[in-house]
Design a protein around this motif. Sequence first.
Motif, short mmCIF file in Angstrom:
data_model
loop_
_atom_site.label_atom_id
_atom_site.label_comp_id
_atom_site.label_asym_id
_atom_site.label_seq_id
_atom_site.Cartn_x
_atom_site.Cartn_y
_atom_site.Cartn_z
N ALA A 255 -1.07 -20.77 21.73
CA ALA A 255 -1.06 -19.56 22.07
C ALA A 255 -1.74 -19.10 22.54
O ALA A 255 -2.82 -18.31 23.56
CB ALA A 255 -0.29 -18.61 21.06
N ALA A 256 -3.27 -19.54 21.97
CA ALA A 256 -5.13 -19.20 22.13
C ALA A 256 -5.05 -19.78 23.78
O ALA A 256 -5.52 -19.14 24.83
CB ALA A 256 -6.24 -19.62 21.24
N ASP A 257 -4.65 -21.04 23.61
CA ASP A 257 -5.26 -21.19 25.24
C ASP A 257 -4.29 -20.67 26.24
O ASP A 257 -4.70 -20.75 27.63
CB ASP A 257 -4.71 -23.72 25.21
N ALA A 258 -3.35 -21.12 26.38
CA ALA A 258 -2.81 -19.55 27.46
C ALA A 258 -2.42 -18.43 26.89
O ALA A 258 -2.77 -17.28 27.73
CB ALA A 258 -1.19 -19.73 26.95
N GLY A 259 -3.93 -17.58 26.44
CA GLY A 259 -4.28 -15.99 26.16
C GLY A 259 -3.22 -15.09 25.91
O GLY A 259 -3.11 -13.74 25.88
N MET A 260 -2.57 -15.83 24.91
CA MET A 260 -1.69 -14.87 24.31
C MET A 260 -1.62 -14.62 23.15
O MET A 260 -2.46 -13.54 22.60
CB MET A 260 -0.59 -15.81 23.60
N ILE A 261 -2.96 -14.70 22.08
CA ILE A 261 -4.06 -14.75 20.71
C ILE A 261 -5.32 -15.05 21.68
O ILE A 261 -5.79 -15.86 22.18
CB ILE A 261 -3.80 -14.75 19.80
N PRO A 262 -6.05 -13.62 20.40
CA PRO A 262 -7.59 -14.43 20.99
C PRO A 262 -7.84 -15.78 20.93
O PRO A 262 -8.36 -16.49 19.80
CB PRO A 262 -8.64 -13.82 20.08
N SER A 263 -8.51 -16.17 21.60
CA SER A 263 -9.06 -18.03 21.94
C SER A 263 -10.52 -17.95 20.93
O SER A 263 -11.20 -19.11 20.76
CB SER A 263 -9.36 -18.67 23.44
N ASN A 264 -11.54 -16.81 20.28
CA ASN A 264 -12.80 -17.57 20.42
C ASN A 264 -12.30 -17.47 18.51
O ASN A 264 -12.19 -16.83 17.52
CB ASN A 264 -13.81 -16.16 20.76
N GLY A 265 -12.11 -18.85 18.71
CA GLY A 265 -11.90 -18.96 17.17
C GLY A 265 -10.30 -18.57 15.85
O GLY A 265 -10.17 -17.69 16.05
N PHE A 266 -9.55 -19.27 16.55
CA PHE A 266 -7.91 -18.99 16.06
C PHE A 266 -7.64 -18.21 14.74
O PHE A 266 -8.42 -19.39 13.88
CB PHE A 266 -6.66 -19.54 16.24
N ALA A 267 -7.24 -17.56 14.24
CA ALA A 267 -7.28 -17.74 12.55
C ALA A 267 -6.06 -18.32 11.65
O ALA A 267 -4.81 -18.09 10.83
CB ALA A 267 -6.65 -16.17 12.78
N LEU A 268 -6.37 -19.39 11.55
CA LEU A 268 -5.30 -20.56 10.82
C LEU A 268 -5.16 -20.43 9.66
O LEU A 268 -4.51 -20.76 8.64
CB LEU A 268 -6.32 -22.28 11.41
N THR A 269 -7.15 -19.43 8.71
CA THR A 269 -6.11 -19.64 7.32
C THR A 269 -5.38 -18.03 7.00
O THR A 269 -4.23 -18.47 6.22
CB THR A 269 -7.93 -19.03 6.75
N LYS A 270 -5.66 -17.47 7.56
CA LYS A 270 -4.50 -16.58 7.51
C LYS A 270 -3.69 -16.54 8.56
O LYS A 270 -2.18 -16.46 7.15
CB LYS A 270 -4.79 -14.64 8.97
N ALA A 271 -2.77 -17.60 8.81
CA ALA A 271 -1.50 -17.93 9.38
C ALA A 271 -0.86 -18.94 8.03
O ALA A 271 0.36 -18.98 7.94
CB ALA A 271 -1.61 -18.78 11.25
N LEU A 272 -1.90 -19.91 8.30
CA LEU A 272 -1.10 -20.36 6.66
C LEU A 272 -0.66 -20.13 5.48
O LEU A 272 0.10 -19.59 4.96
CB LEU A 272 -2.77 -21.81 5.96
N SER A 273 -1.54 -19.00 5.22
CA SER A 273 -1.75 -17.90 4.05
C SER A 273 -0.11 -16.49 4.18
O SER A 273 0.93 -16.74 3.67
CB SER A 273 -2.76 -16.63 3.75
N MET A 274 0.25 -17.52 5.81
CA MET A 274 0.96 -15.98 5.35
C MET A 274 2.55 -16.90 5.79
O MET A 274 3.63 -16.18 5.49
CB MET A 274 1.38 -15.26 7.08
N TRP A 275 2.09 -17.93 6.48
CA TRP A 275 3.71 -18.54 7.16
C TRP A 275 3.75 -20.07 5.87
O TRP A 275 4.90 -20.01 5.79
CB TRP A 275 3.74 -19.59 8.09
N HIS A 276 2.92 -19.91 5.20
CA HIS A 276 2.86 -21.04 3.82
C HIS A 276 2.06 -20.32 2.34
O HIS A 276 1.61 -21.01 1.78
CB HIS A 276 2.20 -22.67 4.28
N PRO A 277 3.38 -19.64 1.88
CA PRO A 277 3.00 -18.66 0.70
C PRO A 277 2.58 -19.60 -0.08
O PRO A 277 1.61 -19.53 -1.54
CB PRO A 277 3.69 -17.93 0.53
N ASP A 278 3.31 -20.93 0.02
CA ASP A 278 3.60 -21.80 -1.25
C ASP A 278 2.05 -23.27 -1.16
O ASP A 278 1.63 -23.40 -2.18
CB ASP A 278 3.90 -22.78 -1.64
N LEU A 279 1.12 -22.66 -0.34
CA LEU A 279 0.06 -23.02 0.29
C LEU A 279 -1.05 -23.17 -0.76
O LEU A 279 -1.55 -22.06 -0.40
CB LEU A 279 0.25 -24.48 1.12
#
Length: 327
Positions: A255-279
């Motif tokens: 998504a960052a490569d395609a310019g759909m979200i900011p490319s300067n460091g995508f929010a992996l920690t946020k995504a993991l907490s939102m999509w993987h609440p048990d992780l």
Amino acid sequence: MKLQWIPSTTLSLLRMVQWVSRQRELKDASLQKAIQPAVQSVSTRLINASIDPAVIWEYLIDEVIAQDSDVDLSPALCEIALIRGGHSDLQSDQTAIAIHRSLETCRRAITTRSPRLADQLRLRYAPLKQAYESYGPGLIRSVGKAIWNGNPPTDWWPSRVSVHAVQPIANGAAGASTQQASVWIEAVLTDMDPDVPEWLRLVYQLSCMAISSHTRTHNSSSGTRSSSDTATGDTSGSSELPWTTAITPLILSKAADAGMIPSNGFALTKALSMWHPDLPSSKAPVVERWWNEVGLTNQPTPIALKQLAAALSAHDSSDPSTNFHTA
């Protein structure tokens, strides 16, 4: 891949019931008070039958997600969930009737407060549907190619998927059927976090669904037995690979490569907490390090996934010395 959007009042009902059964609070306190006795009645009946209520709610929700319409609840559907949960076949019909009666009590309480819930859900999922149609199909193709090193199987993505839109109760949540090409997602009106838009959550669930279907089909054809409920899970047996964790940075990266979200460091920690609440949040740095050093591009996907699994396992054993080998 065409998405069929369904305003799912039945799934909304079941998720509210499940939420209350977990001792969590609905935003509507009066509704919670109205359905609490019926929910407690079901839980007590199941416990007396030596059945875990949480398991039955999961199976009943799964049965509804597998439908391609806003199916009405029935005693037969309840009985299927009971049998899947280990209830005795000899008494499952009577228990199913009792559960259905209690759920109808809950439905009447919800309908009294939201008589036009289906119409409300259509309005609520419209922005999500529009965002996905603008960006999702291209990203889906890119993710599939990355997983398969440029050549995904022709049947990797199903031609048609049902998307059950449900009433939000958890500030953004989603899941997928273990049986059919169906997913569900809370119809939130705005993104929970601008760095991780909700349409990406939908892309994630569609990707999980494709992986689950492929894994299930592969295991079936090879004679391997595995639980369909954990076909893509990261917390299942040692034979399972951490697909659902690995595709999180993949989706964000594409998504960052395609310019759909900011490319300067995508929010992996946020995504993991939102999509993987048990992780556990402490594992996010492990995933980020794996992605930066290995990812899904330097070597065959199964090898990369095994390295991620080893790193996560080493973290569990408090061994920080795991090295990734890309040669």
